[in-house]
Write a protein that holds these residues in place. Sequence first.
Motif, PDB file in Angstrom:
ATOM      1  N   SER A  21      11.761  14.106 -23.400  1.00 42.40           N
ATOM      2  CA  SER A  21      11.870  15.348 -24.171  1.00 42.40           C
ATOM      3  C   SER A  21      11.289  15.213 -25.570  1.00 42.40           C
ATOM      4  CB  SER A  21      13.329  15.802 -24.254  1.00 42.40           C
ATOM      5  OG  SER A  21      14.149  14.793 -24.820  1.00 42.40           O
ATOM      6  N   LEU A  22      10.665  14.056 -25.866  1.00 43.85           N
ATOM      7  CA  LEU A  22       9.934  13.852 -27.107  1.00 43.85           C
ATOM      8  C   LEU A  22       8.589  13.211 -26.778  1.00 43.85           C
ATOM      9  CD1 LEU A  22      12.553  12.349 -29.629  1.00 43.85           C
ATOM     10  CD2 LEU A  22      11.608  14.670 -29.634  1.00 43.85           C
ATOM     11  N   PRO A  23       7.522  13.594 -27.484  1.00 45.15           N
ATOM     12  CA  PRO A  23       6.218  12.981 -27.255  1.00 45.15           C
ATOM     13  C   PRO A  23       6.097  11.654 -27.985  1.00 45.15           C
ATOM     14  CG  PRO A  23       6.005  14.687 -28.907  1.00 45.15           C
ATOM     15  CD  PRO A  23       7.446  14.714 -28.458  1.00 45.15           C
ATOM     16  N   GLU A  24       6.988  10.735 -27.601  1.00 48.01           N
ATOM     17  CA  GLU A  24       7.039   9.425 -28.251  1.00 48.01           C
ATOM     18  C   GLU A  24       7.318   8.357 -27.201  1.00 48.01           C
ATOM     19  OE1 GLU A  24      10.146   9.678 -31.111  1.00 48.01           O
ATOM     20  OE2 GLU A  24       9.162  11.224 -32.316  1.00 48.01           O
ATOM     21  N   LEU A  25       6.650   7.222 -27.328  1.00 48.05           N
ATOM     22  CA  LEU A  25       6.863   6.130 -26.386  1.00 48.05           C
ATOM     23  C   LEU A  25       8.294   5.622 -26.432  1.00 48.05           C
ATOM     24  CD1 LEU A  25       5.463   4.318 -24.309  1.00 48.05           C
ATOM     25  CD2 LEU A  25       4.909   2.738 -26.182  1.00 48.05           C
ATOM     26  N   ASP A  26       8.916   5.653 -27.617  1.00 47.45           N
ATOM     27  CA  ASP A  26      10.296   5.174 -27.741  1.00 47.45           C
ATOM     28  C   ASP A  26      11.256   5.973 -26.864  1.00 47.45           C
ATOM     29  OD1 ASP A  26       9.558   3.212 -29.488  1.00 47.45           O
ATOM     30  OD2 ASP A  26      10.289   4.223 -31.298  1.00 47.45           O
ATOM     31  N   ASP A  27      10.981   7.266 -26.711  1.00 45.71           N
ATOM     32  CA  ASP A  27      11.840   8.098 -25.879  1.00 45.71           C
ATOM     33  C   ASP A  27      11.756   7.639 -24.428  1.00 45.71           C
ATOM     34  OD1 ASP A  27      13.610  10.344 -25.438  1.00 45.71           O
ATOM     35  OD2 ASP A  27      11.908  11.402 -24.565  1.00 45.71           O
TER      36      ASP A  27
ATOM     37  N   GLY B 225       8.003   9.807 -17.951  1.00 50.95           N
ATOM     38  CA  GLY B 225       7.831   9.409 -19.338  1.00 50.95           C
ATOM     39  C   GLY B 225       6.643  10.063 -20.009  1.00 50.95           C
ATOM     40  N   TRP B 226       6.377   9.620 -21.231  1.00 53.19           N
ATOM     41  CA  TRP B 226       5.279  10.169 -22.042  1.00 53.19           C
ATOM     42  C   TRP B 226       4.311   9.065 -22.433  1.00 53.19           C
ATOM     43  CZ3 TRP B 226       3.432   8.957 -26.879  1.00 53.19           C
ATOM     44  CH2 TRP B 226       2.503   9.849 -27.430  1.00 53.19           C
ATOM     45  N   VAL B 227       3.040   9.406 -22.396  1.00 49.78           N
ATOM     46  CA  VAL B 227       1.959   8.572 -22.918  1.00 49.78           C
ATOM     47  C   VAL B 227       0.933   9.513 -23.527  1.00 49.78           C
ATOM     48  CG1 VAL B 227       0.010   7.097 -22.280  1.00 49.78           C
ATOM     49  CG2 VAL B 227       2.237   6.660 -21.281  1.00 49.78           C
TER      50      VAL B 227
END
Length: 274
Positions: free
Chosen positions: A53-59, A78-80
């Motif tokens: 739900s965030l455009p961040e690798l940590d999420d 996930g996001w990349v």
Amino acid sequence: MRVDSHQHFWLMERREGQWPPPELAAIRHDFLPGDIKAHLSRAGIAGTVVVQSLPELDDTMFLLDLAGRNDFILGVVGWVDMKAANAPDRIATLAAHPKLKGIRPMLQGIEDVDWIDDPVLAPAVAAMIERDLAFDGLILPRHMAPLTRFAERYPDLRVVVDHGAKPLIAEGKFVEWRQRLAALAALPNVSCKLSGLLVEAGNQRPEAVRPYAETILELFGERRVMWGSDWPVVKLVSDYQSWLDQCLDIVPAEHHDAVFGGNAIDFYRLKPSR
């Protein structure tokens, strides 16, 4: 076996200045695995797919850590940054985790509507296909045509439209949404999630979502539609069980096994614990 194909977890301490804003008080606090287990038990849900739900690798790393410690989390989307030069390497690293099942750029928040319709994405897409990962399309109606061109360019990539492309139900807009969704549904590599529609209906009665849900089922068929709660976002307008019950009523009983479990298992290549 019932599977929830779309839910979220987050910690507010990680979201300073990010969504959800203060006015969405019902969901502006922490949501962790312990908060959903009672809902899953009551609903007979054996497993879930947790979506970034965030455009961040940590999420993404946060969600993969939760998945490693909770058997009911069957998969993570996930996001990349798919346009970054190192995107293929990032995808390869994340895919080493057995519960990483897909990638989702947050297209609805990207100012360039045609961001997804860009050949520069090819290396990232190739890395996803090589590792049998899916693509989640978090889009608004204006993104449907670019996503269609993207899905046409990569017929070997499994694509799913989140939340039925967030139709403007509260505004009563239907015809153009249906036409554009039909173009996506014509592509055999594209599926659609029966999720998020209640939030798009706003203050209207829950029955307002039925024509949109039935259209999704009509266009994609019972083998390419998967149910998702969109919990905890659904709490803005309803609750977990009520949304599930509403969808169980809309979907013909003979298609329940597919829409409420089997399709998500097949699409995300899930490995149920039982």
